[in-house]
Design a protein around this motif. Structure first.
Motif, short mmCIF file in Angstrom:
data_model
loop_
_atom_site.label_atom_id
_atom_site.label_comp_id
_atom_site.label_asym_id
_atom_site.label_seq_id
_atom_site.Cartn_x
_atom_site.Cartn_y
_atom_site.Cartn_z
N CYS A 1 -3.66 -8.54 1.42
CA CYS A 1 -3.59 -7.13 1.04
C CYS A 1 -3.50 -6.97 -0.47
CB CYS A 1 -2.38 -6.48 1.71
SG CYS A 1 -2.24 -4.71 1.39
N LEU B 1 -6.14 -4.98 -2.72
CA LEU B 1 -5.74 -3.77 -3.43
C LEU B 1 -6.09 -3.86 -4.91
CD1 LEU B 1 -4.38 -1.02 -3.27
CD2 LEU B 1 -2.18 -2.13 -3.70
N THR C 1 0.29 -0.08 -10.64
CA THR C 1 0.20 -0.93 -9.46
C THR C 1 0.82 -2.30 -9.73
OG1 THR C 1 -1.83 0.19 -8.76
CG2 THR C 1 -1.37 -1.96 -7.77
N LEU D 1 0.86 -1.19 0.00
CA LEU D 1 0.00 0.00 0.00
C LEU D 1 0.90 1.25 0.00
CD1 LEU D 1 -2.65 -0.99 2.71
CD2 LEU D 1 -2.79 -1.29 0.22
#
Length: 277
Positions: free
Chosen positions: A237, A241, A189, A22
């Motif tokens: 996570c 995400l 990302t 993150l």
């Protein structure tokens, strides 16, 4: 094994996994969590870096099909060769600068106040980048990681180098940097995830090898707890995400960074919490 020490290792592993990918700085959170838990010895600093391997294994598992395709196509597939070259090029800036300035960075910036300031400055950059992304949509010219050129990869690699400053966030620097350089939010990302593999594995092996004299077989259970906790939390996570960015931007993370940074500065200034250096 000391049950209290094992609990600290578990907490640190969870912090690493939930924050590594993150844009909120895993290093910054580990420094602050270690300060609160009184987990700040030289061996603890090696532990913080070593458990990154657990988080990286989570990404490698999530993208195992693509990683297998890249490894299998290095000899003959131009698409996979180009992708591998881009990762190498993007990896180099942070690797070179890290080797040159690692000691100075650890001596002067691995402390709560510099981390808090980096949180806030990084948040302002995210807010600016997201506003630019919305007002100038034509600036996005790269939809997938396979559309990137070597120059694009080098630019993202230079952005990653800013993450040598604790509290900046490696993922935040690469994702936001990628968006500023024309990558879509999804492409930025995903490339950040892939770039984390050589970057963090290299940092882990370098740190453990360099400090091997202070480590022993008795440390393996502690490192194992932290590594497994980092793997599980990072896997959850990463999955979250990838779903999140399909319908949201990174503005919420920027406001979190500002609130978190101000909290650190306020608690330190009023001596509500004595942050360890």
């Amino acid at each position: 094994m000391d049950i209290i020490l094992a609990f600290k290792a578990l907490i640190m592993g969870l912090v690493e996994g939930f924050t590594e990918f993150l844009p909120i700085s895993s290093t910054g959170h580990l420094i602050l969590a270690g300060s609160l838990l009184n987990f700040t010895t030289e061996k603890a600093k090696v532990f913080d870096i070593a458990i990154q391997a657990g988080a990286i294994l989570a990404v490698m598992w999530e993208y195992r099909a693509r990683i297998g395709a890249v490894l299998g196509g290095l000899a003959s597939d131009a698409r996979q060769q180009k992708f591998a070259l881009n990762l190498v090029v993007a990896f180099l800036p942070a690797a070179v600068l890290g080797l040159l300035f690692n000691k100075a960075i650890k001596a002067h910036l691995f402390a709560p106040v510099p981390v808090a300031l980096a949180f806030i400055v990084g948040a302002l950059v995210i807010l600016w980048a997201e506003r630019r992304h919305k007002t100038i949509p034509a600036a996005t010219r790269i939809e997938t990681v396979d559309d990137m050129t070597v120059i694009d990869a080098l630019k993202v690699g230079c952005a990653q180098a800013f993450a040598l400053i604790p509290g900046t966030s490696r993922s935040g620097a690469t994702i936001i940097g990628g968006m500023l350089f024309g990558l879509s939010r999804k492409a930025a990302t995903e490339f950040s995830f892939f770039l984390a593999i050589p970057t963090l594995l290299a940092a882990t092996f370098y740190s453990v090898l360099k400090e091997r004299a202070m480590l022993s077989s008795a440390d393996l259970p502690l490192f194992g707890i932290g590594g497994v906790a980092a793997f599980v939390s990072a896997f959850l996570c990463v999955r979250w995400l990838l779903r999140y960015i399909s319908t949201h931007d990174f503005t919420a993370f920027a406001w979190y960074r500002i609130a978190f940074g101000l909290m650190i500065l306020a608690t330190g200034y009023f001596e509500w919490i004595v942050w360890a250096e």
